[in-house]
Structure formats: structure tokens, C-alpha cells
Design an enzyme around this catalytic site. Structure first.
Site, PDB file in Angstrom:
ATOM      1  N   GLY A 136       0.801  -1.239   0.000  1.00 14.09           N
ATOM      2  CA  GLY A 136       0.000   0.000   0.000  1.00 14.09           C
ATOM      3  C   GLY A 136       0.821   1.269   0.000  1.00 14.09           C
ATOM      4  N   LYS A 207       2.711 -10.160  -3.798  1.00 18.29           N
ATOM      5  CA  LYS A 207       3.603  -9.068  -3.376  1.00 18.29           C
ATOM      6  C   LYS A 207       4.991  -9.619  -3.058  1.00 18.29           C
ATOM      7  CE  LYS A 207      -0.382  -6.566  -1.566  1.00 18.29           C
ATOM      8  NZ  LYS A 207      -1.269  -6.425  -0.413  1.00 18.29           N
TER       9      LYS A 207
HETATM   10  N1  HSE Z   1      -6.253  -6.493  -0.313  1.00 15.65           N
HETATM   11  C1  HSE Z   1      -4.998  -5.873  -0.085  1.00 15.65           C
HETATM   12  C2  HSE Z   1      -4.708  -5.911   1.402  1.00 15.65           C
HETATM   13  C3  HSE Z   1      -5.022  -4.460  -0.599  1.00 15.65           C
HETATM   14  O1  HSE Z   1      -5.615  -6.212   2.187  1.00 15.65           O
HETATM   15  O2  HSE Z   1      -3.582  -5.660   1.799  1.00 15.65           O
HETATM   16  C4  HSE Z   1      -3.678  -3.893  -0.873  1.00 15.65           C
HETATM   17  O3  HSE Z   1      -2.959  -4.660  -1.784  1.00 15.65           O
END
Ligand code: HSE
Length: 440
Positions: A136, A207
């Protein structure tokens, strides 16, 4: 590029709307931060007329995101559609081939196709930036792509999914059920369109695949990530962890071993006194262990409109300043093939919770099976159901009881064999719970 940076924005969900809001809030100050004005000239979304909390009437609307990607008026295609393939992939490829820079938050797309897209970007001399795809609002891609390149990295790990961390925190701190906590995370806009990606560990794995590539100069290899989600974490585990001095976090871990690179995502016991154990709610955290730099940790908001839009803007500012680097830090043609370390060679401590028929010899048999595999136990505790009083022997032979064990360092292969033997002996009434303990 002209004297303005002109954006085509595809996708007006949480992140896309967040970017429109951020740009409106920054107003003319954006130009001085970027060295030139940045403006959205056209947008694309699945539904033009959907009620939104941002006004898009000022932008030209292009129904087809692939057409927007090639639009002669734009310099940068901002892909906030999501998904590993389909229209997102088609549009990003079209944009790169048309010589447009691309900024994306799409971790699934890059985890699967990162190497070929990076090659395409380099061939056409454009940026493929993805700060918003990992953790994020934490600027970890930039840190790994640029700031830490003086060190060799041995391990990168972290809490990479806000939804899971939010759920685990609410379960631990407020005694919420898994379902209640998930509903709240969805209402806050943290969860993916399919929350199975979050709770199943796949979003973390996407990620992690990107961080691994940045850390080790290898091609992103999502298919080699070992993945377990948080669906099996029971209140009994959270309670036991607390009693033993741990918290449970969903971690993504990538580390160099003698046999290759280990990439794994799984619920993990972390000692309560460590910084990572204190990372709560939707926060994320990325820790990087390097040789010269030592241990670095970044903590911040891991999901949500504002933080993710902030990362998209950071990528746009780099492009406006003409600061364009190889997407994965290493030139695409020099990215090394990924050499996978098998999960059975993983070494570490383990937490095991068994539901055991409480009969004479069961405890001893379990300890023997562990010893047979050379596993040394740090602790083994039998927990009675709360109605039972310790020392009062009124239990009926065969009633299930909970046995919790913590092992010293061992291998995944040894643990799996021991648990198979214990199950074969018929002493356990349900599938054993096994949670890895990370050395921090
Ligand atoms: N769904 C993801 C999370 C959003 O909860 O981290 C960010 O990539």
C-alpha cells in the site's frame, strides 16, 4: 513528453477514486513537486454512470481500456483495473508497445508476467512502475530498487496483507469471529474484489514474488511461492500463542538458502517483544536484512484508498522528473532464473496443536514420534477443557484434550513425517494444526 504529464486512468475503484481525490487535494502544488503539471485527460471504467464519490464528468471517458492505453493524447497509462490477465494485461501491453509509461497497482499481473512486461518496457524505453502494488502506502519498491542497492540482501519478509492483519488483530484484541472481522475489512475497502485472495495468502504471495525479484535480481516467480492462508487459525491458536509469548501474523518470507531461494507465505508465530508483533490492524511491515546496511524495517498503511493513491503518485512524480529505472532494478535481460529451495528443507521452530484422545500412553506416543524424527521439544502442554479441573481424575478415557507443543529448530520434512505417524497411531481426532515460528 510535453510540458505537461497527461494521464489516462483505467479503473475507478478504491484506488482510482483515491488518486482523483489526491490530485484534486494537491491542486497546483503538484506541478512544483513534479516539475511540471500532471493532469488526468481521460478515464476508463466498467460503468460510466455508477454513483461515485468523485466527479469524473470533467474527464474524457473511453469505454475500452485498451483503446485508452493507446490513446495518442496520453503520456502515462495508469492501470488500476486489477487481475493477473484479461483486459488489464492486454491494456498494459498495448500501452508499453505504444511507448506510454505505465503505472500500476496490479501485483497479480506483475507476479505472473513481470519479467516479460519489464522487457517490453525496456524495449520501448518507458517506465513500468508499481509502488502501489506492494504494501500500500509503504515506499518499499523505491527503497529496494534504489536505496538498498549497495547491499546484498539475505532475507526480505513482512506483513503484506492489510486485510489478514486486520482480521487477526480483531480476533486477538477484541475476540471477534473470523467472519465479523472479514466483513469489517471489506467495508473499509481493504479487501480484494475476491477476498479469497487475501485470506488464502495469494495476495501476499503476489507481493512477495515482486519483493523477491527486487531483493535477489531474479525473475518474479509467483508459481514457486509456498502458500498457506489464515482460514485455519482458530481462537484456540490465538489463545495458545498469547500464553506462550507469541502473536500470529500472516508473513511472506523470501530468503537465500544453500539450495536456492525459499519463498513462503503462511501464518507465523512471532515473539510478542518484536517490532513486527506490534504491527496491528491494516498496517503492513517489510523487513529487509542486508549485509552492509544491516536490518531495515518499514512500517505503514498497507491498504486503502489514500495510502495506495499516495504510492501511485510517487511513481508519477518519478516519471514527471524523468527518473526512470529498470522495473525490477536489474535490466530485464539480466534477471536471473529463479532457483527454488524445496519447502521440505525449510528449517525452523514449530507450534503444533493436536486434539488428542486423552488416554493412557497417548502423550508418550506423541513425544516418541517426535523423537523418532530427531525433533527436540521446547515445551509440551496438555490443556484440559475449561470444565475439567486439573488433578481431579474424573475424565472418561478417550475424551479429546488439546496438546500444544513448541519444537526446537528442525526441518519441515521431519515435522511432516512425525505428524503423519501421530495421525496413523490413531491418537488424534482432527487434523493437527502446525504453525511455523520465524527466527527474528
Ligand atoms: N487487499 C490488499 C490488502 C489491498 O488487504 O492488503 C492492498 O494490496
Amino acid at each position: 513528453m510535453t510540458d505537461r504529464l497527461k494521464l489516462g486512468l483505467a479503473g475507478l475503484g478504491t484506488v482510482g477514486s483515491g488518486l482523483v481525490r489526491l490530485m484534486a487535494a494537491r491542486g497546483s502544488s503538484l506541478a512544483s513537486r513534479a516539475g511540471k503539471p500532471i493532469e488526468i485527460v481521460a478515464v476508463s471504467a466498467r460503468n460510466k454512470r455508477k454513483k461515485r464519490d468523485v466527479d469524473i464528468s470533467q474527464f474524457r471517458f473511453v469505454g475500452d481500456p485498451v483503446a485508452l492505453a493507446r490513446d495518442p493524447e496520453i503520456d502515462v497509462f495508469v492501470e488500476l483495473i486489477g487481475g493477473e490477465g484479461g483486459v488489464a494485461k492486454e491494456a498494459v501491453e498495448a500501452a508499453l508497445k505504444a511507448g506510454k509509461h505505465v503505472v500500476t497497482a496490479n501485483k497479480a499481473l506483475l507476479a505472473h508476467h513481470g519479467a516479460s512486461l519489464a522487457a517490453l518496457a525496456e524495449k520501448h524505453g518507458v517506465a513500468l512502475n508499481f509502488e502501489a502494488a506492494v504494501a500500500g502506502g509503504i515506499p518499499v519498491v523505491k527503497v529496494m530498487r534504489e536505496s538498498l542497492k549497495g547491499s546484498d540482501i539475505s532475507r526480505v519478509y513482512g506483513i503484506l496483507n492489510g486485510t489478514c492483519n486486520y482480521i487477526l488483530t480483531l480476533m486477538e484484541r477484541e475476540g471477534r469471529s473470523f467472519a465479523e472481522a472479514l466483513k469489517e475489512a471489506q467495508a473499509e475497502g481493504y479487501a480484494e474484489a475476491d477476498p479469497g485472495f487475501d485470506i488464502g495468502g495469494f495476495d501476499t504471495a503476489h507481493k512477495l514474488a515482486l519483493l523477491t525479484s527486487l531483493a535477489f535480481g531474479t525473475r518474479p516467480a509467483f508459481e514457486s511461492v509456498y502458500v498457506e492462508g489464515i482460514e485455519t487459525i482458530a481462537p484456540a491458536d490465538i489463545e495458545a500463542a498469547d500464553g506462550l509469548g507469541y502473536r500470529i501474523k500472516l508473513l511472506g518470507v523470501a530468503l537465500r538458502t544453500e539450495s536456492g531461494i525459499e519463498q513462503r507465505v503462511h501464518p507465523t508465530m512471532v515473539p510478542k517483544e518484536t517490532a513486527i508483533a506490534e504491527v496491528d490492524g491494516v498496517s503492513n511491515c517489510v523487513a529487509i536484512d542486508g549485509d552492509f546496511v544491516g536490518d531495515v524495517m518499514l512500517i505503514g498503511p498497507g491498504a486503502g484508498a489514500g495510502p495506495t493513491a499516495s504510492s501511485v503518485m510517487s511513481d508519477l512524480l518519478d516519471i514527471a522528473r524523468n527518473h526512470i529505472l529498470a522495473p525490477f532494478a536489474t535490466k530485464a535481460k539480466d534477471l536471473m532464473p529463479y532457483k527454488k529451495a524445496q519447502m521440505r528443507t525449510h528449517e525452523g521452530g514449530y507450534y503444533i496443536r493436536l486434539s488428542v484422545f486423552d488416554r493412557t500412553g497417548a502423550f508418550a506416543a506423541i513425544a516418541t514420534r517426535m523423537a523418532d524424527q530427531g525433533i527436540s521439544l521446547e515445551s509440551i502442554v496438555q490443556r484440559l477443557a475449561s470444565a475439567e479441573l486439573p488433578g481431579v481424575h474424573r475424565r472418561r478415557e478417550g475424551t479429546p484434550a488439546t496438546v500444544v507443543m513448541i519444537t526446537h529448530q528442525t526441518t519441515e520434512a521431519a515435522i511432516r513425517k512425525a505428524l503423519q505417524s501421530i495421525a496413523r497411531d490413531g491418537h488424534v481426532e482432527a487434523k493437527p494444526q502446525m504453525i511455523r515460528i520465524e527466527k527474528l
